[in-house]
Scaffold this active site. Structure first.
Site, short mmCIF file in Angstrom:
data_model
loop_
_atom_site.label_atom_id
_atom_site.label_comp_id
_atom_site.label_asym_id
_atom_site.label_seq_id
_atom_site.Cartn_x
_atom_site.Cartn_y
_atom_site.Cartn_z
N PHE A 152 0.73 -1.18 -0.04
CA PHE A 152 -0.03 -0.10 0.00
C PHE A 152 0.85 1.25 0.12
CE2 PHE A 152 0.88 -0.15 4.65
CZ PHE A 152 1.12 1.21 4.88
N GLU A 179 -4.96 -4.14 -2.28
CA GLU A 179 -6.42 -3.90 -2.02
C GLU A 179 -6.74 -2.54 -1.31
OE1 GLU A 179 -4.71 -6.09 -0.73
OE2 GLU A 179 -5.59 -7.10 1.03
N ARG A 180 -5.66 -2.00 -0.64
CA ARG A 180 -5.88 -0.81 0.19
C ARG A 180 -5.86 0.51 -0.63
NH1 ARG A 180 -2.85 -1.71 5.79
NH2 ARG A 180 -1.29 -2.97 4.83
N SER A 229 5.43 -7.14 3.53
CA SER A 229 5.76 -7.53 4.63
C SER A 229 6.63 -8.69 4.56
CB SER A 229 4.64 -7.65 5.93
OG SER A 229 3.80 -8.54 5.31
N CYS A 284 9.75 1.76 3.35
CA CYS A 284 10.35 0.50 3.61
C CYS A 284 11.91 1.14 3.66
CB CYS A 284 10.62 -0.54 2.58
SG CYS A 284 11.22 0.01 0.98
P1 NAD Z 1 1.23 -6.57 3.22
O1 NAD Z 1 2.31 -7.77 3.17
O2 NAD Z 1 0.49 -6.80 4.12
O3 NAD Z 1 0.60 -6.74 1.57
C1 NAD Z 1 1.48 -6.59 0.43
C2 NAD Z 1 0.66 -7.47 -0.67
O4 NAD Z 1 0.46 -8.90 -0.26
C3 NAD Z 1 -0.67 -6.86 -0.90
O5 NAD Z 1 -0.99 -6.86 -2.19
C4 NAD Z 1 -1.75 -7.82 0.00
O6 NAD Z 1 -3.01 -7.96 -0.81
C5 NAD Z 1 -0.74 -9.12 -0.22
N1 NAD Z 1 -1.09 -9.94 0.90
C6 NAD Z 1 -1.29 -9.60 2.29
N2 NAD Z 1 -1.38 -10.65 2.90
C7 NAD Z 1 -0.99 -12.04 2.44
C8 NAD Z 1 -1.31 -13.27 2.39
N3 NAD Z 1 -1.52 -13.70 3.79
N4 NAD Z 1 -1.06 -14.04 1.41
C9 NAD Z 1 -0.77 -13.77 0.05
N5 NAD Z 1 -0.87 -12.24 -0.37
C10 NAD Z 1 -0.88 -11.39 0.80
O7 NAD Z 1 2.21 -5.14 3.10
P2 NAD Z 1 1.76 -3.79 3.08
O8 NAD Z 1 1.18 -3.52 4.44
O9 NAD Z 1 0.73 -3.48 2.09
O10 NAD Z 1 2.95 -3.04 2.90
C11 NAD Z 1 3.82 -2.69 3.92
C12 NAD Z 1 5.20 -3.73 4.09
O11 NAD Z 1 5.84 -3.65 2.74
C13 NAD Z 1 6.16 -3.13 5.15
O12 NAD Z 1 6.60 -4.39 5.82
C14 NAD Z 1 7.16 -2.58 4.13
O13 NAD Z 1 8.25 -2.53 4.74
C15 NAD Z 1 7.13 -3.59 3.16
N6 NAD Z 1 7.85 -2.65 1.85
C16 NAD Z 1 8.90 -3.38 1.48
C17 NAD Z 1 9.61 -2.54 0.17
C18 NAD Z 1 10.90 -3.21 -0.11
O14 NAD Z 1 11.39 -2.68 -0.93
N7 NAD Z 1 11.70 -3.97 0.55
C19 NAD Z 1 9.05 -1.72 -0.20
C20 NAD Z 1 7.78 -1.24 0.20
C21 NAD Z 1 7.00 -1.60 1.10
#
Ligand code: NAD
Length: 492
Positions: A152, A179-180, A229, A284
């Protein structure tokens, strides 16, 4: 968007309602206003997207790279033309300020520009006479259908870490945005369609875990790019591998900035403050822990507290605002409970942003900048990704001790040092266990022609997003060993 506020999927260049989906509301985090309803697409919806991408692949891979990139040139111009409009959508659904939304779109467009170099970037190599009269070539070919699952916090930039390279290399592509925050990519895909890109080459499916699982398990999907994450990245990496896919997963982070006594205090304060509190700490690459060394402790503590206290918090659409809300009430509650835990572990609250009230935005999800001092280097606050506007201050007596604190952290997305000493900076660059290093830089975000690196729990895989790594990731190497007998050539 249809009048009923229900979003649709983009399949074969058509906005198509999901067939059997449930819908989830999305909100403006600054106002709490409901913006739209996003479909949580069912398995059959996702299968339809994959089929469209699969059907489009044979013709797209035969389209010369030079022709493929013409769509990207048009795409870049459309993104520039609609730059502010897209940034406003990002601010409305994500909460970050307009300046931050513009900055991320700029970084996204950079990737479109770099992918326009695919006729050069995608070249292989060759050698004549590996044996007498035998020549050998390495050529790169696209994989087929590839998919990206994105978070998101960068609704515009992160999908563009993948889409331009994937299609420029001749793959067909499916995006599953967060989806957010589905609205930014909805507009971007409308613009992509205006380029005349053939149907099925780039598709968008909205959804949650159910949609992701179909992408992970479907035989036609060859590669998965994930950003999110660490817990989810572990799941995606192992599940994708189980189904024989090429997978790259960029995970969570806990980034440290080391401040030496010889650093320029004003610059270090400004840069670390921007990094810790920009995007409400939801980057991140955000600095989450500042490790002051020796005499840097007191001066830095006082100056960062003054800087953070001066930040104007409110709706990102207001140009004067410097920090917006966090993404959801749940996120706010989680961040506030982590602050509480830190206090329980002995941290001292220097600046408390909890229970923030922004009079004009009473229903927004705000936390003001928060600074905790004397944080234990091994406590919960130092270990856990907070993903909110919270900076922890940790003290070390020496650079050795500071590097040791970084090394004990499970994550390795980024690390920065602030100093005027070349020797200290060189040592830090050499030893800091993170993939993106900043020397007097607070957000060490690689340009599009460098890989977005990341180590340890912040990354699973081999090839990173962006640049040459992206081209490697989205192509398969084929080696041809070739012999033509002289007698045959004499016949012609
Ligand atoms: P998230 O992991 O909750 O969601 C990311 C994606 O995964 C979304 O599209 C979501 O629909 C999907 N998803 C969520 N739960 C899932 C599951 N159980 N099974 C399969 N798919 C699932 O992350 P977020 O809250 O949207 O984003 C924040 C996180 O992203 C933070 O931890 C941040 O550090 C990380 N991030 C990392 C980078 C990087 O380059 N390393 C860059 C941006 C964000």
């Amino acid at each position: 968007m249809p009048n009923n506020g229900q979003l649709t999927n983009f399949i074969n260049n058509q906005w198509t309602p999901a067939r059997e989906a449930e819908y989830a509301p999305i909100f403006n985090p600054a106002t709490g206003e409901r913006l739209a309803d996003v479909p949580l697409s069912s398995a059959s919806d996702v299968a339809a997207v994959i089929e469209a991408a699969e059907a489009a692949f044979p013709a797209w891979r035969r389209t010369p790279p030079e022709e493929r990139i013409q769509f990207l040139f048009k795409f870049k111009h459309l993104l520039e033309e609609h730059f502010d409009e897209i940034a406003r959508i990002t601010t409305t659904e994500n909460g970050k300020t307009l300046t931050e939304a513009r900055a991320e779109l700029r970084r996204g467009i950079e990737n479109v520009e770099v992918a326009c170099g695919i006729p050069t970037l995608m070249q292989g190599y060759n050698l004549e006479d590996v044996a007498r009269g035998v020549d050998e070539f390495m050529i790169r070919q696209p994989l087929g259908v590839v998919a990206a699952i994105t978070p998101f916090n960068f609704p515009a930039m992160i999908p563009l870490w993948f889409l331009p390279y994937a299609i420029a290399c001749g793959n067909t592509f499916i995006l599953k945005p967060s989806e957010r925050v589905p609205l930014t990519m909805r507009r971007v895909f409308e613009l992509l369609a205006e380029t005349g890109l053939p149907p099925g080459v780039a598709n968008l499916v909205n959804g949650d875990k159910r949609a992701v699982d179909v992408l992970l398990e479907h035989r036609a999907v060859r590669a998965i790019s994930f950003v999110g994450s660490t817990a989810v990245s572990r799941y995606i990496y192992s599940r994708g591998a189980e189904f024989g896919k090429r997978v790259q997963c960029q995970g969570g982070a806990k980034n440290h900035a080391v401040v030496l006594p010889d650093a320029d205090l004003e610059t270090a304060t400004q840069i670390i403050g921007d990094s810790a509190f920009g995007c409400a700490g939801q980057r991140c690459l955000a600095v989450s822990v500042a490790v002051t060394v020796g005499d840097a402790r007191k001066d830095f503590r006082d100056s960062i507290a003054a800087m953070a206290n001066s930040l104007q918090v409110g709706s990102g659409l207001d140009e004067a605002v410097q920090m917006g809300p966090v993404i959801s009430p749940q996120s706010r509650a989680r961040v506030e409970s982590l602050i509480e835990k830190g206090v329980g572990e002995g941290a001292r609250v220097l600046l408390d942003g909890r229970a923030a009230k922004i009079p004009a935005y009473a229903d927004g999800y705000f936390i003001k900048p928060t600074i905790l001092d004397d944080v234990s280097p091994d406590g919960e606050l130092s270990r856990t990704e907070i993903f909110g506007p919270v900076l922890s201050l940790v003290h070390a007596d020496t650079v050795d001790e500071a590097i040791d604190i970084l090394s004990r952290n499970a994550y390795g997305n980024a690390a920065s040092i602030f100093t005027n000493s070349g020797a200290a900076a060189r040592r830090f660059r050499y030893e800091a266990p993170a993939g993106n290093i900043g020397i007097n830089i607070g957000i060490a975000a690689p340009m599009a022609y460098f890989p977005f690196s990341g180590w340890k729990d912040s990354f699973l895989g081999v090839l990173h997003g962006q640049g040459r790594d992206a081209v490697e990731f989205y192509t398969e190497k084929k080696v041809v060993v070739e012999r033509w007998l002289k007698e045959w050539s004499r016949k012609f």
